[in-house]
Write a protein that holds these residues in place. Structure first.
Motif, PDB file in Angstrom:
ATOM      1  N   SER A 242      16.407   1.982  30.728  1.00 42.32           N
ATOM      2  CA  SER A 242      15.184   2.795  30.725  1.00 42.32           C
ATOM      3  C   SER A 242      14.565   2.907  29.346  1.00 42.32           C
ATOM      4  O   SER A 242      13.509   3.539  29.190  1.00 42.32           O
ATOM      5  N   GLY A 243      15.202   2.327  28.344  1.00 40.88           N
ATOM      6  CA  GLY A 243      14.671   2.393  26.990  1.00 40.88           C
ATOM      7  C   GLY A 243      14.839   3.744  26.342  1.00 40.88           C
ATOM      8  O   GLY A 243      13.956   4.214  25.612  1.00 40.88           O
ATOM      9  N   GLU A 244      15.990   4.392  26.565  1.00 44.46           N
ATOM     10  CA  GLU A 244      16.265   5.693  25.959  1.00 44.46           C
ATOM     11  C   GLU A 244      17.501   5.570  25.070  1.00 44.46           C
ATOM     12  O   GLU A 244      18.608   5.345  25.552  1.00 44.46           O
ATOM     13  N   ASP A 279      12.611   5.341  21.806  1.00 45.48           N
ATOM     14  CA  ASP A 279      12.323   4.242  22.720  1.00 45.48           C
ATOM     15  C   ASP A 279      12.468   2.915  21.981  1.00 45.48           C
ATOM     16  O   ASP A 279      12.862   2.877  20.804  1.00 45.48           O
ATOM     17  N   TYR A 280      12.170   1.803  22.661  1.00 40.02           N
ATOM     18  CA  TYR A 280      12.351   0.490  22.057  1.00 40.02           C
ATOM     19  C   TYR A 280      11.469   0.293  20.829  1.00 40.02           C
ATOM     20  O   TYR A 280      11.901  -0.306  19.831  1.00 40.02           O
TER      21      TYR A 280
END
Length: 396
Positions: A242-244, A279-280
């Motif tokens: 989820s990009g966390e 995030d990313y």
């Protein structure tokens, strides 16, 4: 202890009564958060003319004992690890969160793999304390009613356990929490105090020697002015799909960061970046050369050994598959590593310090091989496994 006036007999105090009521420990000071240590310096062990002795720690105060506890319960890994190191494995009443058994396998200790979770029902299982019925509970008493794990559990519940099951002895040494306004001990400061409880001074001092020899070996190969690497430390709970990313710093207080602090490892993240998730895009802005997953060694296969494939699937593959993730320097250089578990005492700390040294200084200490971990070629081991096993066995 209640006074049953209908009982016509007056039996001598039981062994459990001796442990629970033998001296200065009372529930009022036990739960106060910073109690007076009565009659002597903090951490000192004293013996009176009747043969009883004291062991002291904040926030508990001083526990007076007339006999060494035979059975014990520990909710968290550091205290279980310390007790096992002191030769108390046979008295273990397991229920909590402990390091991987594969560490202990390497020094000849059998550790349980199917351990009851005291929070399995969504709150603290009070009956589990009664069922295990230990002589002593190795835990910070504030841990039960101030961590927020169970909002229904309050100080009176902890007092009940003290009065009807066993006294507490411990300090929440893993990390500093909001309630932790009293002293947070280092690993070996806490270990020193537990050695008083079990009257195991020789074993403790032997572990100090092994610990000092480990660091002497490391220091002999790392010059003081040598550049220390900077790492992007992310928590095991990060959801890379989820990009966390749960960013962490390497210099925070507590046992869980001992190896990073001792090795002088720098953090790629600022304190502000650890407040919430990244995030990313935020990760790419930082772009750490090395990413270490805090607690990555928890991943095991069906045999109970560390699983390199499980780690790859959960942490490496999502980074490589993401259009931004694959741009990260650590991903491009195959420098995404499983990091130490936060639940560690003196035994596991030796293995995990060696792990971090190999991860971050491969040219000095030998490259980390995830397929072989935790095994290390004998000529690259930084401490003597046989010596640790002998200490635990009492061959001091």
């Amino acid at each position: 202890m209640s006074d049953d006036t209908t009982d016509t007999t007056h039996e001598a105090p039981t062994r459990r009564d001796t442990l629970k009521y033998g001296g200065t420990l009372v529930t009022g000071s036990l739960l106060a958060g910073c109690s007076e240590l009565v009659g002597q310096d903090d951490g000192a062990e004293g013996t009176d003319s009747q043969g009883s002795y004291e062991a002291c720690i904040e926030p508990v105060g001083c526990l007076s004992l007339e006999e060494v506890p035979e059975t014990w319960m520990a909710l968290t890994g550091p205290w279980a690890d310390m007790a096992v190191a002191l030769g108390q494995r046979d008295g273990f009443r397991p229920a909590g969160w402990y390091p991987q058994p594969y560490f202990y396998d390497r020094v000849g200790v059998s550790m349980p793999t199917d351990v009851p979770n005291p929070l399995a029902g969504g709150g603290w299982d009070k009956e589990l304390f009664y069922e295990l019925d230990p002589d002593i509970i190795l835990c910070d008493p504030n841990y039960l009613h101030k961590t927020g794990f169970d909002d229904s559990w309050d100080e009176s519940d902890t007092e009940e356990i003290v009065e009807t099951v066993a006294p507490f002895f411990g300090n929440n040494i893993v990390r500093r929490r909001e309630f932790h306004e009293y002293e947070l001990y280092s690993l070996y400061e806490a270990f020193d105090r537990l050695a008083d409880v079990f009257d195991e001074r020789e074993r403790y001092e032997a572990f100090v020697d092994v610990h000092d020899e480990l660091w002497s070996e490391i220091d002999s190969k790392l010059s003081a002015d040598q550049d220390r690497p900077e790492i992007g430390l992310i928590n095991f709970g990060s959801d890379l799909e989820s990009g966390e990313f749960a960013a962490m710093t390497t210099d925070s207080e507590g046992v869980e960061m001992k190896q990073y602090r001792d090795l002088g490892i720098k953090s790629a993240f600022s304190d502000e970046q650890t407040d919430g998730m990244l995030d990313y895009e935020a990760m790419l802005d930082v772009d750490p050369e090395i990413i270490v997953v805090h607690g990555g060694v928890r991943l095991t296969d069906e045999t109970g050994e560390f699983s390199a494939s499980a780690f790859h699937d959960q942490f490496v593959a999502p980074l490589s598959d993401h259009p931004v993730g694959r741009q990260l320097t650590a991903v491009q250089n195959d420098a995404v590593y499983p990091g130490p578990y936060f639940q560690q005492g003196p035994i596991v700390s030796l293995f995990q310090t060696e792990l971090v040294a190999r991860l971050l200084y491969p040219e000095t200490f030998g490259a980390f091989d995830p397929e072989r971990f935790p095994d290390v070629p004998e000529d690259q081991q930084l401490f003597d496994r046989g010596r640790v096993a002998a200490i635990i066995d009492g061959e001091i």
